[in-house]
Design a protein around this motif. Structure first.
Motif, mmCIF file in Angstrom:
data_model
loop_
_atom_site.group_PDB
_atom_site.id
_atom_site.type_symbol
_atom_site.label_atom_id
_atom_site.label_comp_id
_atom_site.label_asym_id
_atom_site.label_seq_id
_atom_site.Cartn_x
_atom_site.Cartn_y
_atom_site.Cartn_z
ATOM 1 N N ALA A 1 -72.897 -54.398 2.288
ATOM 2 C CA ALA A 1 -72.678 -54.770 0.138
ATOM 3 C C ALA A 1 -72.746 -53.466 0.148
ATOM 4 O O ALA A 1 -72.162 -53.187 -0.844
ATOM 5 C CB ALA A 1 -73.662 -55.742 0.040
ATOM 6 N N ALA B 1 -69.601 -54.479 -6.096
ATOM 7 C CA ALA B 1 -69.879 -55.446 -4.642
ATOM 8 C C ALA B 1 -71.259 -55.669 -4.079
ATOM 9 O O ALA B 1 -72.457 -54.975 -4.684
ATOM 10 C CB ALA B 1 -69.527 -54.576 -3.406
ATOM 11 N N LEU B 2 -71.560 -57.060 -3.840
ATOM 12 C CA LEU B 2 -73.089 -57.593 -3.350
ATOM 13 C C LEU B 2 -72.473 -58.345 -2.385
ATOM 14 O O LEU B 2 -71.038 -58.421 -2.216
ATOM 15 C CB LEU B 2 -73.927 -58.224 -4.405
ATOM 16 N N ASP B 3 -73.227 -58.787 -0.662
ATOM 17 C CA ASP B 3 -73.251 -59.844 -0.074
ATOM 18 C C ASP B 3 -73.974 -61.013 -0.915
ATOM 19 O O ASP B 3 -74.549 -61.339 -1.943
ATOM 20 C CB ASP B 3 -73.255 -59.536 0.617
#
Lengths: 321, 321
Positions: free
Chosen positions: A78, A209-211
């Motif tokens: 991420a 962004a990230l997961d």
């Protein structure tokens, strides 16, 4: 042989346990030592999995080994980081060589898939839990954070949503399904694939962004808050697997895609002009919404009309303006 | 407010929580980011403390906050590293603001003393345990490892031994003592002081080093094994505090100094010519033995005669040649 030495013993069979060039000193001293190339930063994340909370107290240790590392490693993806290694803090109620061997085997397989080296750890006696700290490298200033989304950006995800939530009743034995439905969902739950290559491809392109670990809506809330923007998720665009649709039905699958946790698929925001070249390069990108001014997360229909339910389960994801 | 945000809230009061120049991105994203100066390596260590195993299940959370960080940070001192930061993985059976506030206060105080910034973490529900991963920086090639001791080197320690072992019966309520005896021992147990400055002063001088966590004899065994040497510990030279001597008597204090864990004092080997300049610079160094050829750890009298007891408790520290 101590427990940790036992793990090291099982783990040392793998070529990747020797470490990449960034690992100057691995397991066995007071500290591990990492070296970075000039112009690189180190990305670090810590995750704990507790038996009976994050995984069933009785489960296949091989699968647990895979899952425990993948969940932590996904945070590196991420950030757009290239994997280096991880430490394992393992708390065990008893030392059972068969359990440790199977656990190390699963861990090992995921470590090889992720190109992560075991660089250190600690083994203690106590109720079963696992804390992984993962390390990656990223060119200075190019890490993907949650805070750069801008009004007008597209909201995208890197794959199907809700599969892990679909697997949960199967994992817990609350529901049954044939292999055509169960297998892909269980694979997603036990062996998530951190999207390293996608994260690295998004460096300098994605604005945030990230997961997805808490569910799409909740995680979009993190982007909205960190970036001081609003996020609109378009219900009809959610990528849903045939298996999930079969198991949960259409509405149930949508609910799982919106609020189910543990997907470990990337969610990110992208200026519109960045999309076409990434799609041409065959990256698995689904546009699922858009960033706007304001604050909070809402669910919209194809005409952009707000259809966010106000019942519990959605409401607490809406940020106060 | 989530539990981890609660800790961050309590913790953010401290100036050092902002991080030194090495911390490019702290708490709140998928990963923290660290930057190193050219020519530096990153030192990393992980330690887990489990309630009822490593500390009493019911204890003062302020003291626990201090101790949990110091225990982990001591590994950085043993490598000669300069502290940067740490991650905290905290597993708690329930969220109690008063407990968290006191814990964060103790953690915070130790973090300030150690110049360590909280850079990330995870909070989970489960049986009480704490995993700290600590980070420091060290000039490339100058980290102190366990593997460089040579025959002829002096064996040294950085302070009194056995005080934490002396504190243990007081902590567990098995023994009582007046403040003149109890206070210094309890201070050593609950608030060990990682010897960062000494570790850094030993860079390029000590041939091997570690922090004493398993007891002097066991830890000398680690040096002997990693360096492929033997280590002779001279019984009469062990530095023992008046408080420990009063509580345990002479022989009991010696036993605690040899086998008691949790001292978090540095043990290291030093070529003889390096000693005088370090003593002149007032470093707290006690010579307690010598490195020889061969393998294993032995206890010797002032004439160099082997007086290693062969009873259990000592014997398993002797390495096979």
């Amino acid at each position: 042989m101590g427990e940790f030495e036992l793990i090291r013993h099982f783990f040392a069979a793998a070529p990747c346990a020797q470490g990449g060039e960034a690992v100057a000193l691995g397991i066995g001293d007071d500290c591990a030592l990492l070296s970075l190339a000039p112009g690189e930063q180190l990305a670090i994340s810590t995750d704990t999995l507790v038996a009976g909370v994050h995984f069933p107290a009785v489960c296949d240790p091989f699968l647990l080994g895979q899952r425990s590392l993948a969940v932590a490693a996904s945070d590196l993806a991420a950030m757009g980081a290239t994997p280096i290694g991880f430490t394992l803090a393992l708390t065990l109620p008893e030392v059972r060589a068969d359990w440790l061997q199977a656990y190390a085997h699963g861990l090992n397989q995921m470590a090889q898939a992720c190109q992560l080296s075991l660089i250190g750890g600690d083994t203690t006696r106590g109720p079963l839990s696992l804390t992984m700290t993962v390390f990656g490298r990223v060119p200075s200033g190019l890490a993907l954070t949650r805070s750069g989304a801008r009004a007008g950006d597209l909201l995208c995800v890197g794959g199907e949503l809700g599969n892990a939530a679909g697997a949960l009743p199967l994992v817990l034995g609350q529901q049954q399904a044939g292999p055509a439905v169960a297998d892909p969902l269980l694979a997603h739950y036990w062996s998530p694939q951190p999207q390293f290559a996608l994260g690295q491809a998004l460096r300098g392109k994605a604005t945030s962004a990230l997961d997805i670990s808490d569910g799409l809506l909740a995680d979009c809330g993190h982007i909205a808050k960190a970036s001081q923007v609003s996020v609109q998720v378009q219900l009809s665009r959610l990528p849903i697997s045939p298996a999930l649709q079969t198991l949960f039905g259409h509405q149930g699958a949508q609910q799982a895609a919106l609020t189910g946790g543990d997907d470990y698929v990337l969610a990110f925001t992208l200026p519109e002009e960045e999309l076409a070249p990434l799609l041409e390069a065959s990256w698995p990108i689904h546009v699922v919404g858009r960033v706007g001014a304001g604050a909070g997360v809402s669910l919209v229909d194809d005409q952009g009309k707000d259809i966010t339910p106000t019942t519990r389960g959605y409401q607490h994801f809406r940020e106060q303006p």
